[in-house]
Motif scaffolding. Structure first.
Motif, PDB file in Angstrom:
ATOM      1  N   GLN A   1       0.821  -1.212   0.000  1.00  0.00           N
ATOM      2  CA  GLN A   1       0.000   0.000   0.000  1.00  0.00           C
ATOM      3  C   GLN A   1       0.854   1.260   0.000  1.00  0.00           C
ATOM      4  OE1 GLN A   1      -2.992   0.093   3.068  1.00  0.00           O
ATOM      5  NE2 GLN A   1      -3.596   2.204   2.637  1.00  0.00           N
ATOM      6  N   ALA A   2       1.962   1.249   0.720  1.00  0.00           N
ATOM      7  CA  ALA A   2       2.807   2.440   0.782  1.00  0.00           C
ATOM      8  C   ALA A   2       3.404   2.776  -0.585  1.00  0.00           C
ATOM      9  CB  ALA A   2       3.915   2.245   1.808  1.00  0.00           C
ATOM     10  N   VAL A   3       3.699   1.762  -1.380  1.00  0.00           N
ATOM     11  CA  VAL A   3       4.208   1.992  -2.738  1.00  0.00           C
ATOM     12  C   VAL A   3       3.137   2.681  -3.575  1.00  0.00           C
ATOM     13  CG1 VAL A   3       4.893   0.853  -4.887  1.00  0.00           C
ATOM     14  CG2 VAL A   3       5.869   0.109  -2.710  1.00  0.00           C
ATOM     15  N   ARG A   4       1.936   2.182  -3.479  1.00  0.00           N
ATOM     16  CA  ARG A   4       0.835   2.766  -4.251  1.00  0.00           C
ATOM     17  C   ARG A   4       0.542   4.194  -3.787  1.00  0.00           C
ATOM     18  NH1 ARG A   4      -1.478  -2.381  -2.769  1.00  0.00           N
ATOM     19  NH2 ARG A   4      -3.145  -1.332  -1.595  1.00  0.00           N
ATOM     20  N   GLN A   5       0.582   4.407  -2.492  1.00  0.00           N
ATOM     21  CA  GLN A   5       0.334   5.748  -1.953  1.00  0.00           C
ATOM     22  C   GLN A   5       1.429   6.725  -2.384  1.00  0.00           C
ATOM     23  OE1 GLN A   5       0.017   4.838   2.274  1.00  0.00           O
ATOM     24  NE2 GLN A   5      -2.204   5.097   2.208  1.00  0.00           N
ATOM     25  N   ALA A   6       2.670   6.265  -2.390  1.00  0.00           N
ATOM     26  CA  ALA A   6       3.776   7.140  -2.799  1.00  0.00           C
ATOM     27  C   ALA A   6       3.635   7.546  -4.264  1.00  0.00           C
ATOM     28  CB  ALA A   6       5.105   6.439  -2.559  1.00  0.00           C
ATOM     29  N   MET A   7       3.207   6.616  -5.092  1.00  0.00           N
ATOM     30  CA  MET A   7       2.989   6.945  -6.501  1.00  0.00           C
ATOM     31  C   MET A   7       1.860   7.956  -6.647  1.00  0.00           C
ATOM     32  SD  MET A   7       3.579   3.153  -8.182  1.00  0.00           S
ATOM     33  CE  MET A   7       3.308   3.648  -9.876  1.00  0.00           C
ATOM     34  N   ALA A   8       0.813   7.794  -5.834  1.00  0.00           N
ATOM     35  CA  ALA A   8      -0.287   8.760  -5.850  1.00  0.00           C
ATOM     36  C   ALA A   8       0.189  10.133  -5.389  1.00  0.00           C
ATOM     37  CB  ALA A   8      -1.422   8.265  -4.951  1.00  0.00           C
ATOM     38  N   GLN A   9       1.120  10.151  -4.455  1.00  0.00           N
ATOM     39  CA  GLN A   9       1.641  11.411  -3.933  1.00  0.00           C
ATOM     40  C   GLN A   9       2.518  12.142  -4.954  1.00  0.00           C
ATOM     41  OE1 GLN A   9       1.122  12.867  -0.494  1.00  0.00           O
ATOM     42  NE2 GLN A   9       1.627  14.414  -2.033  1.00  0.00           N
ATOM     43  N   LEU A  10       3.098  11.399  -5.889  1.00  0.00           N
ATOM     44  CA  LEU A  10       4.026  11.992  -6.856  1.00  0.00           C
ATOM     45  C   LEU A  10       3.369  12.366  -8.184  1.00  0.00           C
ATOM     46  CD1 LEU A  10       7.050   9.566  -6.326  1.00  0.00           C
ATOM     47  CD2 LEU A  10       6.946  11.974  -5.649  1.00  0.00           C
ATOM     48  N   LEU A  11       2.235  11.775  -8.504  1.00  0.00           N
ATOM     49  CA  LEU A  11       1.651  11.942  -9.825  1.00  0.00           C
ATOM     50  C   LEU A  11       1.159  13.368 -10.056  1.00  0.00           C
ATOM     51  CD1 LEU A  11       0.767  10.582 -12.489  1.00  0.00           C
ATOM     52  CD2 LEU A  11      -1.449  10.167 -11.392  1.00  0.00           C
ATOM     53  N   ASP A  12       1.603  13.953 -11.161  1.00  0.00           N
ATOM     54  CA  ASP A  12       1.149  15.279 -11.573  1.00  0.00           C
ATOM     55  C   ASP A  12       0.203  15.102 -12.758  1.00  0.00           C
ATOM     56  OD1 ASP A  12       0.755  17.857 -12.476  1.00  0.00           O
ATOM     57  OD2 ASP A  12       2.851  18.461 -12.276  1.00  0.00           O
ATOM     58  N   ARG A  13      -1.084  15.063 -12.484  1.00  0.00           N
ATOM     59  CA  ARG A  13      -2.080  14.825 -13.528  1.00  0.00           C
ATOM     60  C   ARG A  13      -2.184  16.002 -14.499  1.00  0.00           C
ATOM     61  NH1 ARG A  13      -3.519  12.767  -8.791  1.00  0.00           N
ATOM     62  NH2 ARG A  13      -4.453  10.679  -8.667  1.00  0.00           N
ATOM     63  N   LYS A  14      -1.994  17.205 -13.964  1.00  0.00           N
ATOM     64  CA  LYS A  14      -2.085  18.378 -14.836  1.00  0.00           C
ATOM     65  C   LYS A  14      -0.975  18.352 -15.882  1.00  0.00           C
ATOM     66  CE  LYS A  14      -2.368  21.045 -11.164  1.00  0.00           C
ATOM     67  NZ  LYS A  14      -2.477  22.220 -10.265  1.00  0.00           N
ATOM     68  N   ALA A  15       0.211  17.909 -15.504  1.00  0.00           N
ATOM     69  CA  ALA A  15       1.311  17.795 -16.468  1.00  0.00           C
ATOM     70  C   ALA A  15       0.998  16.736 -17.513  1.00  0.00           C
ATOM     71  CB  ALA A  15       2.617  17.461 -15.741  1.00  0.00           C
ATOM     72  N   LEU A  16       0.418  15.628 -17.077  1.00  0.00           N
ATOM     73  CA  LEU A  16       0.040  14.561 -18.000  1.00  0.00           C
ATOM     74  C   LEU A  16      -0.984  15.069 -19.015  1.00  0.00           C
ATOM     75  CD1 LEU A  16       0.250  11.487 -18.666  1.00  0.00           C
ATOM     76  CD2 LEU A  16      -1.648  11.137 -17.067  1.00  0.00           C
ATOM     77  N   ALA A  17      -1.999  15.789 -18.543  1.00  0.00           N
ATOM     78  CA  ALA A  17      -3.039  16.306 -19.423  1.00  0.00           C
ATOM     79  C   ALA A  17      -2.485  17.342 -20.397  1.00  0.00           C
ATOM     80  CB  ALA A  17      -4.173  16.916 -18.598  1.00  0.00           C
TER      81      ALA A  17
END
Length: 532
Positions: free
Chosen positions: A305-321
């Protein structure tokens, strides 16, 4: 419903359904309206199976929504299903445990056989019996039994209360098939299909096991909610890649390109249209087609779970869009998309803006050594590898992850491999089966869901979903906010973005804008050409 392109979009009062052509209009229906136009649509949403008992992809449902009839359907712009093959439908008690429909009289399949209550019962029982592993059976899971009363009355008895059953029956999962043609225990070949919808399938041209082109014509005997067709023939051409779809437009193979053009091309066509340049027009609107990075929670890495949470904490959706999709998509901050009643911003509320320090603390507190090595797999994306490469760039830049991106070129292999736990994390999308927050919860997160990620939360499965699905007033949020908050904490799937409806069509083509809505239905009968 899964879609190869990730291919899964909804509040307003229901629109009054247009009436089917009467006896005096049969000749016009058969001839395809006044102008006799032939229309060709191109899409990258391929499919293999068209039998309603096994079809559960946007490519197949595109065809089935136009060639098969259900008891109810969604008129353009409506989020509440209206009668189609049915004269009327209603729950008969306050507990939403019994649902009764009365069929219209005189309905026929394209082979001339009558459509009866027996066919409706057979269709539901057949789908549940076949229980195809990649089919729509989960949508019918609350149905305990189907009873008939004469040729016109159908009664559904439910295992548990299900207020969204009408919307489920309005999808191809509720498509009515001819019991004299379809086998009860196996799928029927694509070239043998018989329906009673607005169109009949005339020809299928295959490329390997998958259709490359499907040609349909108006069904002169159709009686239902759809209006008189504006065309004499409708063809769907299936393309493998975004560049092939654009080439189809350029070569004149197609009149309309569905969502699937690469982002830069789509953005340029939109700019040219707004400037009055060229011969291509754009119809753009709301959509609730969603895209996720799904984790195999049995995997040694993805299961933490901590791996998944860390990825969620790092993801920049606005940059992706912005960087990958040129603003043609919207950042998605919850499993349920914006525009659907019950949506919240659970992931933004929990994680806020990307923060390396917070992500590092999550991993450190869980005693996880960095950099974390993880593989991200994709099969089809209109941005190609750029989508997950952007995610990789973001994660690698933190120093906390070492990401490998890999493509599974064959879509059917991709489907099989995510189902058998071959991937650590994989890119997939969802186009809604029906217009309700439940369609992003029940099919996706209960007992591993359609993405087979091995995750389940008893509070959601045993309490929150059953309590929410029984509510006949679907305008309330129910427990969906609580469910989304649980998902943001556990992160079995990481929301990336939601699509916009985006269709490109040639000058002179009409009706595209009238069918663009967040139900993801593309209604062939509305499309025609300007008279010359």
């Amino acid at each position: 419903m899964t879609t190869p392109n990730r291919l899964a979009v909804l509040s307003c009062a229901a629109l009054v359904a247009t009436t089917a052509a009467g006896c005096a209009s049969v000749e016009k229906v058969a001839n395809g309206g006044d102008n006799g136009a032939a229309i060709t649509l191109g899409t990258t949403n391929g499919t293999t199976v068209l039998d309603p008992a096994g079809a559960y992809e946007i490519g197949s449902w595109l065809v089935l929504n136009n060639s098969f009839q259900s008891l109810l359907s969604f008129p353009p712009g409506a989020t509440v299903p209206q009668p189609d093959a049915a004269e009327s439908c209603q729950f008969t008690g306050s507990d939403t445990m019994t649902y009764k429909c009365t069929l219209k009289s005189g309905l026929k399949f394209t082979n001339g056989h009558p459509v009866t209550a027996e066919d409706v019962k057979f269709s539901i029982d057949r789908t549940k019996k076949i229980n195809d592993p990649t089919g729509p059976t989960p949508l019918l899971s609350t149905i305990k039994s189907v009873e008939t009363n004469g040729d016109s009355e159908v009664i559904f008895h439910l295992e548990t209360p299900d207020a969204v059953l009408p919307a489920k029956l309005a999808s191809p999962a509720g498509a009515i098939v001819d019991h004299q043609v379809f086998p009860a225990d196996k799928l029927l070949a694509n070239d043998k299909l018989v329906g009673s919808g607005p169109y009949r399938i005339d020809a299928i041209e295959n490329k390997g096991p998958s259709p490359a082109k499907i040609t349909l014509s108006p069904n002169a005997t159709y009686q239902g909610a759809a209006g008189k067709p504006e065309n004499s023939k409708f063809t769907v051409r299936f393309y493998e890649k975004a560049e092939d779809l654009k080439a189809g437009l350029d070569k004149g193979e197609i009149d309309i390109a569905a969502n699937g053009l690469d982002p830069a091309t789509a953005a340029q066509i939109k700019t040219d249209d707004q400037s009055g340049k060229g011969n291509l027009r754009v119809a753009e609107g709301d959509s609730a087609e969603t895209f996720y990075l799904v984790f195999n929670t049995k995997d040694e890495v993805g299961g933490k779970q901590a791996v998944r949470q860390a990825m969620a904490q790092l993801l920049d959706r606005k940059a992706l869009a912005h960087d990958v999709y040129a603003g043609t998509v919207l950042p998605l901050y919850s499993v349920v998309p914006a525009g659907v009643v019950g949506h919240n911003t659970a992931f933004f509320d929990k994680y806020g803006e990307p923060d390396v320090a917070k992500a590092k603390k999550l991993l450190t507190d869980a005693h996880i050594t960095t950099p974390v090595k993880i593989n991200l797999t994709w099969s089809r994306s209109r941005a190609g590898a750029a989508e997950l490469e952007n995610v990789k760039k973001q994660l690698d830049a933190s120093g906390l992850f070492q990401v490998t991106v890999q493509q599974e070129a064959d879509w059917n292999t991709f489907l099989a491999n995510w189902s058998n736990n071959s991937y650590q994390a994989y890119l997939i999308g969802w186009t809604p089966d029906y217009v309700d927050a439940d369609d992003y919860i029940s099919p996706l997160v209960v007992e591993g869901g359609a993405f087979h990620n091995n995750w389940d939360n008893p509070q959601i499965s045993n309490k929150l979903v059953p309590d929410s699905i029984k509510l006949t007033d679907r305008t309330g949020a129910g427990a969906y906010a609580q469910i989304q908050n649980i998902l943001a904490d556990s992160v079995p799937m990481l929301p990336l973005y939601q699509n916009k409806s985006f269709y490109v069509y040639k000058n002179g083509v009409t009706g595209v804008d009238t069918t663009v809505d967040n139900t993801s239905r593309f209604r062939f009968w509305l499309i025609g050409r300007n008279k010359k």
